[in-house]
Enzyme design. Structure first.
Site, PDB file in Angstrom:
ATOM      1  N   SER A 124       0.703  20.311 -13.570  1.00 54.26           N
ATOM      2  CA  SER A 124       0.184  19.400 -12.547  1.00 54.26           C
ATOM      3  C   SER A 124       0.999  19.322 -11.264  1.00 54.26           C
ATOM      4  O   SER A 124       0.587  18.665 -10.319  1.00 54.26           O
ATOM      5  CB  SER A 124       0.027  17.994 -13.136  1.00 54.26           C
ATOM      6  OG  SER A 124      -1.002  17.978 -14.091  1.00 54.26           O
ATOM      7  N   LYS A 148       3.786  10.260  -6.157  1.00 54.21           N
ATOM      8  CA  LYS A 148       2.565  10.258  -6.972  1.00 54.21           C
ATOM      9  C   LYS A 148       2.353   8.878  -7.584  1.00 54.21           C
ATOM     10  O   LYS A 148       3.309   8.213  -7.991  1.00 54.21           O
ATOM     11  CB  LYS A 148       2.681  11.327  -8.064  1.00 54.21           C
ATOM     12  CG  LYS A 148       1.396  11.545  -8.881  1.00 54.21           C
ATOM     13  CD  LYS A 148       1.586  12.672  -9.880  1.00 54.21           C
ATOM     14  CE  LYS A 148       0.326  12.915 -10.706  1.00 54.21           C
ATOM     15  NZ  LYS A 148       0.500  14.033 -11.669  1.00 54.21           N
ATOM     16  N   SER A 167      -2.861  17.595 -11.517  1.00 49.30           N
ATOM     17  CA  SER A 167      -3.292  16.274 -11.123  1.00 49.30           C
ATOM     18  C   SER A 167      -2.536  15.708  -9.919  1.00 49.30           C
ATOM     19  O   SER A 167      -2.899  14.666  -9.378  1.00 49.30           O
ATOM     20  CB  SER A 167      -3.118  15.317 -12.312  1.00 49.30           C
ATOM     21  OG  SER A 167      -1.755  15.215 -12.701  1.00 49.30           O
TER      22      SER A 167
END
Length: 441
Positions: A145, A46, A121
């Site tokens: 997330s 990420k 996210s």
């Protein structure tokens, strides 16, 4: 090592040429060290996790050209275990969103159905795994997330106990809530990645040896005979009927394998979403103050008034959702409102933790649908931030209580994935992995 560096646009990115879902922001290839448990596996990272020499944008124009001079601890551990870093994944800007549509690099499509969001996210990480563009991925979970996109993309995601995994090298959104977590197509693979990244870190004082001597991958043996699973009734009431039916069918499977199913109610959860957003936005307001065009962010014009220059950099660099959360967080911390909002939110957080502790006196694992809805269509949620926040109702209580949780595929509704969330007591990762592997079977 190779990587691409350029500014974001609404419809372009620098991910792999076969990245058909916009799951990656930056293409990169960083080989791991020799043979290890992750040898031969690709791991997507990420884009709020620092990577030495590979830009780390947090999905924001503010950091479009930022290249860290060091690796996050979790990245070092992946490479030491033989994993190959194969790119930085798209995400909601600074982790603020639940659909991966607030990214300055454009939205991510859900590989299961490209008209729908992948969740967020960590949507890029989940989409990369679901599309087969990475064997494994790392995300961060501040209020769901990792679990949210895992559920929406039909993969497995683990949110570890706070302190089990180092946060060193993570670009902070809300320090007291977030944890790095693995995503994979199977429970065993997610558990294997957790084995690699977990453990104390001298560079992060919040870590400890609570998971010492654990073997998470070995816990994925699927034996739930005698395990007591408590259904959180408070998190069923607001979920779509089809989601609840799919969730209940997965629990029937666990019961058929020897688990005992019971019902649990936690009164504090009524206030969890409100408490979470006050705390998260307050911490975000403080953490994002450094993006001022001097320390971080595009260089501003500092010839004139400092306040004007500061405002101009933030106006240019931050998107609407980040600005909204900074404003709300600053307000909650301001003189005259701290006790009214922030202090009450912390009191509610303590209540949530107490409720969970009491529930685990009677059950081994708690269960709910991971998300109360199936993945919304792209663009559907952006015009209604409140509905977007309420979508987190089933995941944020876990972060408030600093507990571990896993999302495992439970089935589908109209071709869209539904996730089963299993929550454990502090450092109870082996127990939830055991239950999730049975549900997976």
């Amino acid at each position: 090592m190779s990587s691409d560096h350029s500014s974001p646009t609404d419809d372009a990115h620098d991910g792999p040429s076969d990245d058909t879902h916009n799951a990656f922001i930056t293409d990169a290839s960083v080989e791991g060290d020799g043979e290890g448990p992750l040898a031969g596996k690709t791991v997507a990272i990420k884009d709020n996790i620092s990577t030495d020499g590979v830009r780390t944008t947090c999905g924001s124009a503010m950091l479009a050209d930022y290249v860290p001079p060091y690796n996050a601890t979790v990245v070092d551990r992946v490479l030491e275990a033989g994993g190959t870093l194969n790119g930085k994944t798209n995400m909601d800007e600074f982790g603020m969103g639940g659909t991966t549509e607030t990214s300055a690099f454009g939205p991510v499509e859900n590989p299961v159905d490209t008209d729908h969001v992948p969740g967020g996210s960590s949507g890029g990480s989940a989409a990369a795994v679901a599309a087969g563009e990475a064997d494994l991925a790392l995300g961060t979970d501040t209020g769901g997330s990792v679990r949210n996109p895992a559920a929406f993309c039909g993969v497995v995601g683990i949110k570890p106990t706070y302190g089990l995994v180092s946060r060193y090298g993570i670009v902070a959104y809300a320090n007291s809530l977030e944890q790095v977590g693995p995503l994979a197509t199977t429970v065993e693979d997610a558990a294997l990645l957790l084995d690699v990244i977990s453990g104390p870190d001298d560079r992060d004082a919040t870590t400890n040896d609570g998971g010492a001597d654990s073997d998470y991958a070995a816990a994925a043996h699927g034996d739930v005979d005698g395990l007591t699973v408590g259904i959180i009734t408070d998190l069923i009431e607001g979920a779509d009927d089809d989601v609840v039916e799919t969730f209940e069918a997965s629990l029937d499977e666990l019961e058929a394998q020897g688990a005992e199913i019971t019902e649990v109610s936690l009164d504090s959860l009524e206030h969890a979403v409100q408490a979470y957003y006050v705390i998260a936005m307050s911490e975000a307001s403080s953490n994002l103050a450094r993006f001022d065009g001097v320390r971080y962010g595009p260089e501003g014009d500092h010839e004139g008034n400092w306040n004007d220059a500061f405002a101009a950099v933030r106006e240019e660099g931050f998107g609407p959702e980040v600005k909204r959360r900074i404003l709300l967080g600053t307000y909650a911390l301001s003189a005259g409102y701290h006790d009214k909002y922030y202090k009450k939110a912390q009191d509610a957080r303590a209540w949530v933790k107490q409720d969970f502790d009491e529930a685990f006196e009677d059950v081994d694992v708690l269960a709910s649908p991971t998300m109360p809805v199936t993945p919304p269509t792209l663009g559907e949620s952006l015009d209604d931030p409140l509905q977007l926040y309420l979508m987190d109702a089933n995941t944020v209580p876990v972060n408030l209580a600093n507990l571990p949780a896993i999302s495992v595929p439970a089935g589908e509704v109209d071709g869209l994935p539904v996730g089963l969330q299993l929550i454990g007591p502090k450092f109870g990762e082996e127990t939830i992995i055991r239950a999730a592997s049975a549900a997976e079977q």
